[in-house]
Scaffold this motif. Structure first.
Motif: not given
Length: 193
Positions: A7-8, A11, A16
């Motif tokens: 997920k990171h 991102d 993000k």
């Protein structure tokens, strides 16, 4: 953990979060996972030694030895008393070599002179009669709690348990050698030894 990392990374790839934000997040996650694993491992058996806290060196003339170690290894002398001095492996505010965490104490050398004919400290082993000797070694234990550690060590049958300040315990190994364990609060600058 894989989902968290994926997920990171996503991102980061989509803008993000910054590269710094990604590194900080993953470092914190890895440190937390390691600490949790260390705590679980410690609960299942003995205590988990994290690093060498200090080496206590008793000799006939502590100042002469301290001056030699300072000169040869470029170590500062801190907390000198009339019988001992600590020599941290680094400067105040430094982190141990190769360690990223900021709360890890510096390993240090304590050089001291003692009356070798004096009685041992309460509950301690007899003083060694050598002219120069490393009289004990201390290990830093992650998540140290003195009462909990003392109870667990006693349950394991460890002999010679005795308190040495708020953040430290001494014990005897299987051959009667003095071993000390300390929390991360026990440092060259906190009166260790």
């Amino acid at each position: 953990m894989e989902t968290f990392v994926a997920k990171h990374l996503n991102d980061f790839e989509t803008g993000k979060i910054s590269r710094r934000g990604l590194i900080e997040t993953l470092t914190l996650a890895a440190t937390t996972a390691y600490a949790a694993g260390s705590a679980n491992a410690a609960e299942s058996g003995g205590l988990k030694a994290a690093l060498v806290n200090h080496i206590s060196y008793t000799c006939p003339d502590f100042q002469k030895a301290a001056d030699w170690y300072s000169m040869v290894f470029n170590l500062d002398q801190v907390g000198a008393t009339k019988r001992d001095v600590a020599l941290p492996f680094g400067k105040k505010g430094d982190q141990p070599y190769g360690v990223a965490a900021t709360d890890v104490p510096l390993t240090h050398l304590i050089i001291r002179s003692r009356d070798l004919n004096a009685p041992p400290p309460t509950g301690g082993p007899p003083r060694r009669k050598s002219a120069a000797v490393v009289d004990h070694i201390a290990y830093t234990v992650a998540d140290f709690d003195q009462a909990r550690a003392k109870a667990r060590l006693a349950a394991m049958g460890v002999k010679g348990l005795r308190e040495a300040g708020k953040y430290s315990l001494h014990m005897e190994d299987v051959f009667g050698y003095d071993v000390q364990i300390s929390g991360i609060e026990e440092t060259a600058l906190s009166g260790a030894g």
